[in-house]
Design an enzyme around this catalytic site. Structure first.
Site, mmCIF file in Angstrom:
data_model
loop_
_atom_site.group_PDB
_atom_site.id
_atom_site.type_symbol
_atom_site.label_atom_id
_atom_site.label_comp_id
_atom_site.label_asym_id
_atom_site.label_seq_id
_atom_site.Cartn_x
_atom_site.Cartn_y
_atom_site.Cartn_z
ATOM 1 N N HIS A 162 -9.322 0.347 4.484
ATOM 2 C CA HIS A 162 -8.695 -0.144 3.407
ATOM 3 C C HIS A 162 -9.735 -1.665 3.146
ATOM 4 O O HIS A 162 -9.176 -1.703 1.792
ATOM 5 C CB HIS A 162 -7.770 -0.383 3.922
ATOM 6 C CG HIS A 162 -6.896 -0.974 3.245
ATOM 7 N ND1 HIS A 162 -6.288 -0.831 2.271
ATOM 8 C CD2 HIS A 162 -5.759 -2.897 3.618
ATOM 9 C CE1 HIS A 162 -5.510 -1.283 1.661
ATOM 10 N NE2 HIS A 162 -5.176 -2.799 2.348
ATOM 11 N N CYS B 87 -2.223 3.600 2.083
ATOM 12 C CA CYS B 87 -4.339 3.110 2.262
ATOM 13 C C CYS B 87 -4.355 3.049 3.746
ATOM 14 O O CYS B 87 -4.820 4.081 4.040
ATOM 15 C CB CYS B 87 -4.557 1.902 1.830
ATOM 16 S SG CYS B 87 -3.975 2.552 -0.994
#
Length: 494
Positions: A136, A82
């Protein structure tokens, strides 16, 4: 005296008219710039209805964007995780240059002068707002504060500071025999409106319903289908257990993989610090032990369909707004996802399944409805593409390449390969036919996607043919020449 004052008044009035006409024309010109609806779907691989990712996938709303615009069937993340994937897309900088390899590094620390995609649009006169997972760490984050005029946080801003003892994650408990303690999926009795993705979509919908004076860049990020795969029961009902098909796999798929590649498959490795934080015994071993393969795949499919439903609500709001004809839509998943392929689960690998994702774009008066490009492209290309579509000044610090030529001509020749990175000096090079992987220790993998689309046969394993050696040498020229040091190596130097 009266005549003198009249002349002055006339001159002043003429200046006022000219100034305001110029201002009005400037505002009008700015209003003609397209809006941007920027949608990120967390942990979405290429399992969408309009692609051949997996049978039984239900994504009518993501498919709607593809039907009206273009889909990229071979879109790849810059990293299979991610944070580094999102940082690469949003900064336009490859991980080997930024040094953001895992979830522990921070772009604002590694590259404090980087200008993010939303920040660039904000600097060019756009109103930039967002909700959900774009970066994130979306809330209370310096990067988010700098990039957005407003960011919605339904549960308040996170006040936790990285590294503080008080907020450290608890260590995972030893695996217990109860399946529900370990398998994070299953139907929930919650309603859609109880889910975070729904609440964030509701805020985005309200923004689309507001009058807009300036062009907007509006970001919506879903949390699903990221684990856990616990979504309202109706989405599980859409994927009956008996209808779920498992991914195609072969026995002993890791037998021709170098040791570090096997380690990535068997563990969940934090490439920032070189630590293992996998489930004891390994994901795939436990999946098989508890007979959870089909329930897990069902959970992933249900979570994708739930996320798609929230995307659909946002698309409906855009269609009903005055902005439907002048808004570019881009939707992307942040990386691929394993569901048992290569005896692995989640992301964290440099194989096709760990990197291939969804990328669809609708650009009014540019894209042709229901078009598809099979050219190899990177999520890094999104930043320069949006700059060109919005007719903004090019930003020279970007590592990607604008996809506008492919938006106009999907079958255009496109020789640029995609380079993806997972950790220091671990890279993959993807062309339309080949995937070449080299790990930090010099070990290699090579796959021929014309003959082996599932990457079951590592051609770099002995005995190595001369042609394949020459091919790997040529593909290795695409690898980054310089690699920024990760956290663990920087700590050693200090």
């Amino acid at each position: 005296m009266i005549r003198f004052n009249s002349n002055i008044a006339a001159i002043w009035w003429a200046f006022f008219l000219v100034s305001n006409l110029h201002h009005a024309m400037t505002c009008f010109a700015e209003d003609l710039r397209p809006n941007i609806l920027f949608i990120a779907v967390d942990d979405l691989n290429h399992w969408v209805g309009h692609l051949d990712g997996h049978p039984g996938t239900l994504t009518p709303n993501i498919d709607r964007i593809a039907i009206n615009g273009i889909t990229f069937s071979k879109a790849y993340a810059a990293a299979p995780l991610c944070n580094p994937s999102r940082v690469a897309l949003l900064s336009g900088v490859v991980p080997a240059r930024s040094g953001v390899y895992g979830n522990s590094e921070r772009l604002e620390v590694k590259m404090p002068n980087a200008i993010t995609l939303p920040q660039y649009f904000r600097a060019n006169g756009y109103v930039v707002k967002g909700a959900g997972k774009i970066f994130h760490s979306p809330y209370g984050d310096a990067l988010t504060d700098k990039s957005f005029d407003e960011y919605y946080a339904p549960y308040g801003r996170l006040k936790a500071k990285l590294g503080s003892k008080k907020n450290k994650r608890p260590q995972k408990k030893q695996l217990k025999t109860e399946i529900n303690m370990w398998a994070p999926w299953g139907a929930s009795d919650l309603n859609d409106s109880d889910m975070l993705d729904y609440k964030n979509a509701e805020w985005v919908i309200a923004e689309l319903q507001r009058p807009q004076i300036k062009p907007f860049f509006l970001a919506y990020g879903t949390q699903k289908p990221h684990l856990d795969w616990k979504v309202p029961r109706k989405y599980y009902d859409m994927h009956p257990k008996d209808s779920v098909i498992l991914p195609k796999v072969i026995h002993n798929d890791l037998s021709d993989i170098p040791p570090f590649g096997r380690r990535l498959a068997e563990e969940v490795l934090d490439v920032s610090n070189g630590k293992n934080f996998s489930v004891p015994g390994g994901d795939h071993r436990n999946i098989l032990k508890f007979n959870q393969w089909k329930p897990a795949v069902r959970g992933y499919l249900a979570s994708i369909t739930f996320a798609d439903a929230q995307v659909g609500r946002v698309l409906d709001a855009l269609s009903e707004s005055p902005h439907s004809d002048d808004t570019i839509i881009v939707l992307w998943g942040d990386h691929g996802y394993h569901l048992g392929q290569k005896e692995h689960w989640r992301k964290h690998t440099l194989w096709e399944v760990g990197l291939r994702t969804t990328l669809v774009i609708y650009a009014p008066n540019v894209t042709t409805p229901n078009s598809r490009s099979d050219r190899v492209v990177s999520l890094l290309d999104v930043y320069p593409t949006l700059i060109e579509l919005a007719d903004l000044e090019p930003y020279d610090e970007l590592d990607g390449q604008s996809l506008v030529p492919l938006l106009k001509q999907p079958k255009l020749q496109w020789s640029r390969p995609v380079v993806s990175t997972f950790g220091y000096k671990n890279h993959s090079v993807r062309t339309e036919r080949w995937r070449y992987i080299r790990y930090y220790d010099g070990s290699e993998e090579l796959y021929d996607h014309k003959e082996d689309p599932n990457e079951w046969n590592n051609l770099a394993a002995a005995p190595l043919e001369k042609y394949h050696r020459l091919l790997m040498d040529r593909l290795s020229n695409e690898l980054p020449k310089n690699n920024a040091l990760p956290i663990r190596m920087l700590k050693k130097i200090k």
